[in-house]
Scaffold this motif. Sequence first.
Motif, PDB file in Angstrom:
ATOM      1  N   GLY A 141     108.315  17.019 -44.068  1.00 44.29           N
ATOM      2  CA  GLY A 141     107.044  16.549 -43.530  1.00 44.29           C
ATOM      3  C   GLY A 141     105.982  17.639 -43.489  1.00 44.29           C
ATOM      4  N   SER A 142     105.093  17.552 -42.516  1.00 41.26           N
ATOM      5  CA  SER A 142     103.967  18.492 -42.425  1.00 41.26           C
ATOM      6  C   SER A 142     104.450  19.899 -42.083  1.00 41.26           C
ATOM      7  N   VAL A 143     103.925  20.869 -42.838  1.00 39.87           N
ATOM      8  CA  VAL A 143     104.232  22.277 -42.605  1.00 39.87           C
ATOM      9  C   VAL A 143     102.903  23.003 -42.416  1.00 39.87           C
ATOM     10  N   PHE A 144     102.826  23.833 -41.390  1.00 38.52           N
ATOM     11  CA  PHE A 144     101.590  24.545 -41.066  1.00 38.52           C
ATOM     12  C   PHE A 144     101.728  26.005 -41.482  1.00 38.52           C
ATOM     13  N   LEU A 145     100.830  26.445 -42.338  1.00 43.11           N
ATOM     14  CA  LEU A 145     100.843  27.832 -42.796  1.00 43.11           C
ATOM     15  C   LEU A 145      99.672  28.565 -42.153  1.00 43.11           C
ATOM     16  N   TYR A 146      99.970  29.695 -41.528  1.00 47.18           N
ATOM     17  CA  TYR A 146      98.920  30.492 -40.897  1.00 47.18           C
ATOM     18  C   TYR A 146      98.899  31.892 -41.495  1.00 47.18           C
ATOM     19  N   ARG A 147      97.665  32.394 -41.713  1.00 48.53           N
ATOM     20  CA  ARG A 147      97.456  33.742 -42.247  1.00 48.53           C
ATOM     21  C   ARG A 147      96.775  34.583 -41.177  1.00 48.53           C
ATOM     22  N   VAL A 148      97.376  35.713 -40.869  1.00 50.21           N
ATOM     23  CA  VAL A 148      96.853  36.606 -39.840  1.00 50.21           C
ATOM     24  C   VAL A 148      96.641  37.980 -40.464  1.00 50.21           C
ATOM     25  N   LYS A 149      95.519  38.618 -40.120  1.00 47.08           N
ATOM     26  CA  LYS A 149      95.278  39.979 -40.598  1.00 47.08           C
ATOM     27  C   LYS A 149      95.424  40.962 -39.449  1.00 47.08           C
ATOM     28  N   ASP A 150      95.993  42.133 -39.765  1.00 42.80           N
ATOM     29  CA  ASP A 150      96.110  43.173 -38.742  1.00 42.80           C
ATOM     30  C   ASP A 150      94.888  44.088 -38.795  1.00 42.80           C
ATOM     31  N   LYS A 151      94.912  45.152 -38.014  1.00 42.12           N
ATOM     32  CA  LYS A 151      93.740  46.033 -37.928  1.00 42.12           C
ATOM     33  C   LYS A 151      93.467  46.755 -39.239  1.00 42.12           C
ATOM     34  N   ALA A 152      94.492  46.879 -40.074  1.00 43.32           N
ATOM     35  CA  ALA A 152      94.318  47.516 -41.386  1.00 43.32           C
ATOM     36  C   ALA A 152      93.845  46.511 -42.440  1.00 43.32           C
ATOM     37  N   ASN A 153      93.588  45.265 -41.984  1.00 42.98           N
ATOM     38  CA  ASN A 153      93.140  44.174 -42.863  1.00 42.98           C
ATOM     39  C   ASN A 153      94.227  43.696 -43.818  1.00 42.98           C
ATOM     40  N   ASP A 154      95.472  44.024 -43.513  1.00 40.43           N
ATOM     41  CA  ASP A 154      96.589  43.512 -44.316  1.00 40.43           C
ATOM     42  C   ASP A 154      96.930  42.100 -43.828  1.00 40.43           C
ATOM     43  N   GLU A 155      97.319  41.244 -44.776  1.00 38.30           N
ATOM     44  CA  GLU A 155      97.511  39.835 -44.478  1.00 38.30           C
ATOM     45  C   GLU A 155      98.993  39.472 -44.368  1.00 38.30           C
ATOM     46  N   TYR A 156      99.316  38.685 -43.352  1.00 40.46           N
ATOM     47  CA  TYR A 156     100.681  38.225 -43.110  1.00 40.46           C
ATOM     48  C   TYR A 156     100.668  36.699 -42.993  1.00 40.46           C
ATOM     49  N   VAL A 157     101.627  36.046 -43.637  1.00 39.56           N
ATOM     50  CA  VAL A 157     101.661  34.581 -43.667  1.00 39.56           C
ATOM     51  C   VAL A 157     103.006  34.095 -43.133  1.00 39.56           C
ATOM     52  N   CYS A 158     102.948  33.041 -42.319  1.00 41.06           N
ATOM     53  CA  CYS A 158     104.175  32.466 -41.777  1.00 41.06           C
ATOM     54  C   CYS A 158     103.983  30.959 -41.653  1.00 41.06           C
ATOM     55  N   GLY A 159     105.068  30.201 -41.839  1.00 40.93           N
ATOM     56  CA  GLY A 159     104.982  28.747 -41.790  1.00 40.93           C
ATOM     57  C   GLY A 159     105.798  28.161 -40.642  1.00 40.93           C
ATOM     58  N   PHE A 160     105.333  27.009 -40.148  1.00 44.63           N
ATOM     59  CA  PHE A 160     105.980  26.329 -39.019  1.00 44.63           C
ATOM     60  C   PHE A 160     106.083  24.842 -39.315  1.00 44.63           C
ATOM     61  N   PHE A 161     107.113  24.209 -38.774  1.00 45.51           N
ATOM     62  CA  PHE A 161     107.313  22.773 -38.950  1.00 45.51           C
ATOM     63  C   PHE A 161     106.608  21.997 -37.837  1.00 45.51           C
ATOM     64  N   LEU A 162     106.162  20.788 -38.161  1.00 47.99           N
ATOM     65  CA  LEU A 162     105.464  19.952 -37.190  1.00 47.99           C
ATOM     66  C   LEU A 162     106.320  19.715 -35.944  1.00 47.99           C
ATOM     67  N   ARG A 163     107.576  19.355 -36.139  1.00 56.37           N
ATOM     68  CA  ARG A 163     108.413  19.011 -34.997  1.00 56.37           C
ATOM     69  C   ARG A 163     108.557  20.171 -34.020  1.00 56.37           C
ATOM     70  N   GLU A 164     108.806  21.374 -34.563  1.00 53.73           N
ATOM     71  CA  GLU A 164     109.026  22.503 -33.665  1.00 53.73           C
ATOM     72  C   GLU A 164     107.737  22.893 -32.943  1.00 53.73           C
ATOM     73  N   MET A 165     106.593  22.780 -33.638  1.00 60.61           N
ATOM     74  CA  MET A 165     105.336  23.124 -32.984  1.00 60.61           C
ATOM     75  C   MET A 165     104.965  22.100 -31.917  1.00 60.61           C
ATOM     76  N   ALA A 166     105.092  20.816 -32.242  1.00 58.89           N
ATOM     77  CA  ALA A 166     104.765  19.770 -31.267  1.00 58.89           C
ATOM     78  C   ALA A 166     105.664  19.909 -30.032  1.00 58.89           C
ATOM     79  N   SER A 167     106.937  20.175 -30.269  1.00 53.89           N
ATOM     80  CA  SER A 167     107.887  20.329 -29.171  1.00 53.89           C
ATOM     81  C   SER A 167     107.527  21.522 -28.296  1.00 53.89           C
ATOM     82  N   ARG A 168     107.159  22.628 -28.934  1.00 51.22           N
ATOM     83  CA  ARG A 168     106.834  23.844 -28.189  1.00 51.22           C
ATOM     84  C   ARG A 168     105.564  23.657 -27.358  1.00 51.22           C
ATOM     85  N   PHE A 169     104.552  23.026 -27.933  1.00 48.55           N
ATOM     86  CA  PHE A 169     103.302  22.819 -27.201  1.00 48.55           C
ATOM     87  C   PHE A 169     103.490  21.821 -26.059  1.00 48.55           C
ATOM     88  N   GLN A 170     104.302  20.804 -26.275  1.00 46.71           N
ATOM     89  CA  GLN A 170     104.537  19.809 -25.220  1.00 46.71           C
ATOM     90  C   GLN A 170     105.349  20.390 -24.067  1.00 46.71           C
TER      91      GLN A 170
END
Length: 207
Positions: free
Chosen positions: A55-84
């Motif tokens: 199903g839906s997968v959420f990809l987020y890109r975060v930059k650190d202070k050196a402007n280097d980029e890091y990417v990580c993905g999360f599943f809808l179920r685990e995110m909805a469960s965590r927020f609830q």
Amino acid sequence: MTNETTNEEKNGNQPEMTQEKWNELVQAVYHNGLVALRMSFESVEGQVSNSEAYGSVFLYRVKDKANDEYVCGFFLREMASRFQSGNDPAVWMASFFHELMKTKGGRPLPKPPTNEDEAKAVIDNEVVPLCIAAVREEFAPEQVHAGLALNPEHGPVFEAGFPAITEGHNVCAIPLHFLLTHYQLNRDPSELLIQGLYNIRKEHGLE
């Protein structure tokens, strides 16, 4: 024998709701993820993709202070469960990026395999050795069985368990394709097995 992915796999079978309501849910969870990560990082971007299996997968890109980029993905179920649950979703999401940032210079998503042979090579050369090493290290000096097996229902699985537990449930098994999916999202697949093994220990009063 347990299968830790049952709920995850249901992601593909979306709840009975209108497409409009479903889109609203996905957008709300996606937005909550952005807000949560921006509590810890200044530069955050994201996108939603769809996995045929999960199903839906959420990809987020975060930059650190050196402007280097890091990417990580999360599943809808685990995110909805965590927020609830209200169980520190911002801290939980940020923890994955803090772990990735231990690798200086950025961590893009691994290149996805383009065919079955490439997928098998990633599983054999990256995922399986990583899982075996992590599981054994986590529970040392206790003996831990860790390796591949074939499950009649779920196909090829990675199996881990405690030979010392001779009565009742003593094995955690997770489909290889689910471990590979975690790996492709810059998530540590061994965490699924380690959590499963701690659950087994808890069931037997060992924790």
